[in-house]
Design a protein around this motif. Structure first.
Motif, mmCIF file in Angstrom:
data_model
loop_
_atom_site.group_PDB
_atom_site.id
_atom_site.type_symbol
_atom_site.label_atom_id
_atom_site.label_comp_id
_atom_site.label_asym_id
_atom_site.label_seq_id
_atom_site.Cartn_x
_atom_site.Cartn_y
_atom_site.Cartn_z
ATOM 1 N N LYS A 49 7.793 -6.554 3.915
ATOM 2 C CA LYS A 49 7.643 -7.833 3.216
ATOM 3 C C LYS A 49 8.516 -8.915 3.838
ATOM 4 O O LYS A 49 8.097 -10.073 3.971
ATOM 5 C CB LYS A 49 8.008 -7.658 1.742
ATOM 6 C CG LYS A 49 7.018 -6.822 0.940
ATOM 7 C CD LYS A 49 7.517 -6.633 -0.483
ATOM 8 C CE LYS A 49 6.587 -5.765 -1.300
ATOM 9 N NZ LYS A 49 7.116 -5.512 -2.668
ATOM 10 N N THR A 50 9.735 -8.541 4.229
ATOM 11 C CA THR A 50 10.660 -9.518 4.816
ATOM 12 C C THR A 50 10.117 -10.073 6.122
ATOM 13 O O THR A 50 10.118 -11.288 6.346
ATOM 14 C CB THR A 50 12.037 -8.872 5.051
ATOM 15 O OG1 THR A 50 12.598 -8.482 3.796
ATOM 16 C CG2 THR A 50 12.980 -9.838 5.759
ATOM 17 N N VAL A 51 9.632 -9.183 6.993
ATOM 18 C CA VAL A 51 9.105 -9.639 8.287
ATOM 19 C C VAL A 51 7.856 -10.490 8.081
ATOM 20 O O VAL A 51 7.685 -11.527 8.732
ATOM 21 C CB VAL A 51 8.799 -8.431 9.198
ATOM 22 C CG1 VAL A 51 8.109 -8.883 10.479
ATOM 23 C CG2 VAL A 51 10.095 -7.689 9.544
ATOM 24 N N ALA A 52 6.997 -10.070 7.174
ATOM 25 C CA ALA A 52 5.783 -10.847 6.896
ATOM 26 C C ALA A 52 6.139 -12.246 6.406
ATOM 27 O O ALA A 52 5.543 -13.250 6.839
ATOM 28 C CB ALA A 52 4.933 -10.118 5.862
ATOM 29 N N ARG A 53 7.125 -12.337 5.529
ATOM 30 C CA ARG A 53 7.552 -13.629 4.984
ATOM 31 C C ARG A 53 8.106 -14.515 6.095
ATOM 32 O O ARG A 53 7.822 -15.721 6.155
ATOM 33 C CB ARG A 53 8.584 -13.415 3.878
ATOM 34 C CG ARG A 53 8.969 -14.684 3.127
ATOM 35 C CD ARG A 53 9.747 -14.359 1.864
ATOM 36 N NE ARG A 53 10.912 -13.528 2.102
ATOM 37 C CZ ARG A 53 11.010 -12.239 1.732
ATOM 38 N NH1 ARG A 53 10.021 -11.648 1.107
ATOM 39 N NH2 ARG A 53 12.115 -11.551 1.990
ATOM 40 N N GLU A 54 8.891 -13.944 7.007
ATOM 41 C CA GLU A 54 9.472 -14.711 8.115
ATOM 42 C C GLU A 54 8.385 -15.267 9.039
ATOM 43 O O GLU A 54 8.557 -16.337 9.638
ATOM 44 C CB GLU A 54 10.430 -13.820 8.917
ATOM 45 C CG GLU A 54 11.707 -13.474 8.158
ATOM 46 C CD GLU A 54 12.543 -12.437 8.893
ATOM 47 O OE1 GLU A 54 12.046 -11.892 9.907
ATOM 48 O OE2 GLU A 54 13.679 -12.166 8.455
ATOM 49 N N LEU A 55 7.270 -14.555 9.133
ATOM 50 C CA LEU A 55 6.165 -14.971 9.995
ATOM 51 C C LEU A 55 5.138 -15.827 9.252
ATOM 52 O O LEU A 55 4.151 -16.265 9.841
ATOM 53 C CB LEU A 55 5.474 -13.751 10.598
ATOM 54 C CG LEU A 55 6.299 -12.908 11.582
ATOM 55 C CD1 LEU A 55 5.543 -11.648 11.971
ATOM 56 C CD2 LEU A 55 6.640 -13.724 12.828
ATOM 57 N N GLY A 56 5.370 -16.030 7.956
ATOM 58 C CA GLY A 56 4.434 -16.800 7.159
ATOM 59 C C GLY A 56 3.133 -16.059 6.892
ATOM 60 O O GLY A 56 2.074 -16.680 6.756
ATOM 61 N N LEU A 57 3.217 -14.741 6.789
ATOM 62 C CA LEU A 57 2.044 -13.897 6.575
ATOM 63 C C LEU A 57 2.110 -13.221 5.219
ATOM 64 O O LEU A 57 3.175 -13.120 4.600
ATOM 65 C CB LEU A 57 1.959 -12.822 7.674
ATOM 66 C CG LEU A 57 1.923 -13.317 9.125
ATOM 67 C CD1 LEU A 57 2.015 -12.148 10.081
ATOM 68 C CD2 LEU A 57 0.661 -14.126 9.369
ATOM 69 N N GLY A 58 0.975 -12.741 4.769
ATOM 70 C CA GLY A 58 0.930 -11.939 3.558
ATOM 71 C C GLY A 58 0.623 -10.493 3.908
ATOM 72 O O GLY A 58 0.043 -10.208 4.965
#
Length: 331
Positions: free
Chosen positions: A295-304
């Motif tokens: 979730k953290t990496v997805a959030r940093e990349l602006g992804l869901g």
């Protein structure tokens, strides 16, 4: 002894029927008489030609090497109940108390398992950038190259030069069954190709990357061995490949360090694509730490992300499991 006599071309069908009826006598070798096969019976059966015949008794073979190995009684409880078989090579993990009896253990394995030609003990943990371990020869042939068969494919490899686990065969088939025809697959840590070659049977294209030159060498050989022409082998750091392609499905089979490559995986998957992530987790809380990192990496990349499924793959250490998390990336 009472027996059933059938033409050779009907033998397999008859054998299955006799087993189904529970009348086939065990512990005897079947007989061949010209164009006929004779099966020993424990009692008469209808629908077959019955004859009297003599049958040779089969030698009763032990089921486990532990039944025949000679070690002192005080260390016998330490004998492992299982070991890995890769092709015709056995690799066993022995506690230090059993290492002085390694030769006897290796020879017992060869005696019980006739298809095994070489036995090694694990001499170290899997380590280094190539994920290999030291092996100690116990018995049989002094070679580490073999041909392994699983899931309908053949894999040539050197157990001393590449990482390979036969215990992941079921997991590999699980991913194969989820793969859809026409997909592009990115196998980030491909090894000798157990995922890549298998998935190539269904996918449109498979990009298979590994840092170990020996692994890529065997991967290239396995591509030819299995007659698949849609696998692209790449030798090098997966970070240099990630983001240059867009895959429908990404495989992250590097459980010790997969979390370090989540960014690369998410940048390489199409909108709605699936990532198969592997890690290690403690019993009782297998997935939460890995979910948080995803979730953290997805959030940093602006992804869901949407989690599709989680499962224990296999035990790894006491109260530790190799786990799998399947998740979808939404852009």
């Amino acid at each position: 002894m009472l027996a059933v006599k059938v033409p050779k071309q009907e033998a397999e069908k008859a054998r299955r029927k006799l087993i189904e009826l529970g009348v086939l006598a065990k512990g005897y070798a079947i007989r061949r008489e010209g164009e006929f096969i004779l099966f020993p019976l424990i009692e008469p059966v209808e629908g077959f030609e019955l004859v009297e015949a003599d049958f040779e008794r089969l030698e009763k073979r032990p089921h486990s090497y532990r039944e025949v190995v000679e070690v002192p009684d005080e260390v016998r409880p330490l004998l492992p109940s299982s070991f890995d078989i890769i092709g015709d090579i056995a690799i066993i993990e022995l506690p230090k108390e059993l290492m002085p009896y390694g030769k006897a253990i290796g020879e017992a394995i060869l005696r019980v398992h006739r298809h095994i030609k070489a036995v090694f003990a694990k001499g170290s943990k899997v380590s280094g950038e190539y994920r290999v371990r030291e092996l100690i020869h116990l018995a049989g042939e002094r070679r580490t190259e073999t041909l392994h068969r699983e899931n309908g494919i053949r894999l040539k490899l050197d157990v001393a030069r590449v990482y390979f686990s036969p215990r992941l065969a079921t997991e590999r088939m699980r991913i194969f069954e989820k793969t859809r025809p026409g997909e592009v697959v990115f196998d980030m840590f491909a090894g000798v190709g157990p995922y890549a070659v298998l998935l190539a049977k269904k996918a449109k294209l498979v990009f298979a990357v590994d840092l170990n030159p020996w692994a890529v060498r065997y991967l290239e050989e396995n591509i030819g061995l299995n007659k698949v022409d849609n696998v692209v082998p790449v030798l090098g750091d997966v970070r240099k490949v990630a983001g240059q392609l867009k895959a429908d499905r990404v495989i992250m089979n590097l459980p010790k360090f997969a979390d370090r490559f989540l960014r690369e995986a998410m940048l390489s998957v199409r909108d709605g694509g699936v990532v198969h992530y592997y890690g290690f987790g403690p019993d009782g809380d297998l997935f939460s730490e890995h979910e948080a990192k995803i979730k953290t990496v997805a959030r940093e990349l602006g992804l869901g992300v949407e989690f599709l499924g989680e499962r224990k793959v296999r035990p790894y250490a006491p109260r530790q499991f190799n786990i799998a998390i399947d998740f979808q990336v939404l852009k």
